[in-house]
Scaffold this motif. Structure first.
Motif, short mmCIF file in Angstrom:
data_model
loop_
_atom_site.label_atom_id
_atom_site.label_comp_id
_atom_site.label_asym_id
_atom_site.label_seq_id
_atom_site.Cartn_x
_atom_site.Cartn_y
_atom_site.Cartn_z
N SER A 1 0.83 -1.20 0.00
CA SER A 1 0.00 0.00 0.00
C SER A 1 0.87 1.25 0.00
CB SER A 1 -0.93 -0.02 1.21
OG SER A 1 -1.70 1.14 1.25
N GLN A 2 1.91 1.25 0.81
CA GLN A 2 2.84 2.39 0.86
C GLN A 2 3.54 2.59 -0.48
OE1 GLN A 2 5.36 1.43 4.19
NE2 GLN A 2 3.72 1.78 5.67
N ALA A 3 3.70 1.48 -1.23
CA ALA A 3 4.34 1.57 -2.55
C ALA A 3 3.33 1.91 -3.65
CB ALA A 3 5.04 0.25 -2.87
N GLY A 4 2.07 2.16 -3.25
CA GLY A 4 1.05 2.57 -4.22
C GLY A 4 0.29 1.44 -4.86
N VAL A 5 0.36 0.24 -4.29
CA VAL A 5 -0.33 -0.92 -4.85
C VAL A 5 -1.45 -1.33 -3.91
CG1 VAL A 5 -0.07 -3.29 -5.65
CG2 VAL A 5 1.81 -1.69 -5.96
N ASP A 6 -2.67 -1.38 -4.43
CA ASP A 6 -3.84 -1.75 -3.63
C ASP A 6 -3.99 -3.26 -3.60
OD1 ASP A 6 -6.25 -1.89 -2.26
OD2 ASP A 6 -7.45 -1.21 -3.96
N VAL A 7 -3.98 -3.83 -2.41
CA VAL A 7 -4.09 -5.27 -2.24
C VAL A 7 -5.54 -5.72 -2.27
CG1 VAL A 7 -3.61 -7.17 -0.63
CG2 VAL A 7 -1.93 -5.37 -0.95
N GLY A 8 -6.45 -4.83 -1.96
CA GLY A 8 -7.87 -5.19 -1.94
C GLY A 8 -8.27 -5.78 -0.59
#
Length: 179
Positions: free
Chosen positions: A159-166
């Motif tokens: 998330s901090q790297a800009g990727v949404d895990v859902g």
């Protein structure tokens, strides 16, 4: 609910969440995955390696149970990682391949265990070489809790790297039982 059915649910959840985490992690470069983000194990890659290391260590211990679980035959042939921060795979694709293989074994193991064997004890040595004897069911619960704990860390790092895990809730894996 039996312990066995709980662990089958946890194995399914583990498998699905690992697929999800690895799928979204593929959006990042190996450099970004290896970047120290200040987490306990540093990077996303190192944390994912730690989860696999922990799984191998515990599965090897479970493989030594008196029952000699057939589904853990492959695990018996693996080398025991020397430390909890061992990097088994620097290459993300190799890590993913081995993660999938171990997840398949975990799914099979969850179907092989019985409620009866879960009440038995397991004797093993911890990473310091100290002997312990503890309830197998409790140890398997720890095994799944360990995965969930560190996947939560990976989710935060992604998330901090800009990727949404859902959605990561176990609730989504619990079947709806209509009356």
């Amino acid at each position: 609910m039996s312990l066995k059915s709980n662990f089958e649910l946890m194995a399914s959840y583990n498998h699905g969440m690992n697929e999800n985490i690895y799928d979204v992690a593929l959006r990042l470069s190996n450099h970004k995955l290896s970047e120290n983000r200040g987490a306990f194990f540093g990077s996303i890659l190192a944390t994912l390696n730690h989860i696999l290391v922990g799984d191998i260590i515990w599965l090897k211990r479970f493989a030594n149970h008196a029952v000699q679980f057939k589904t853990l035959d492959y695990v018996r042939s693996l080398s025991k990682p020397s430390s909890l921060d061992t990097i088994l795979y620097e290459d993300f694709d190799l890590l993913l391949k081995n993660r999938k293989h171990i997840d398949g074994i975990i799914l099979e193991f969850a179907t092989e265990i019985t409620d009866e064997v879960l009440t038995s004890n397991l004797s093993y040595k911890n990473m310091k070489g100290e002997p312990l004897t503890q309830n197998l069911g409790h140890l398997i619960q720890h095994f799944f809790n360990h995965q969930t704990h560190h996947r939560g860390q990976v989710s935060a790092l992604l998330s901090q790297a800009g990727v949404d895990v859902g959605v990561t809730d176990l609730l989504m894996n619990i079947p709806n039982k209509q009356l």
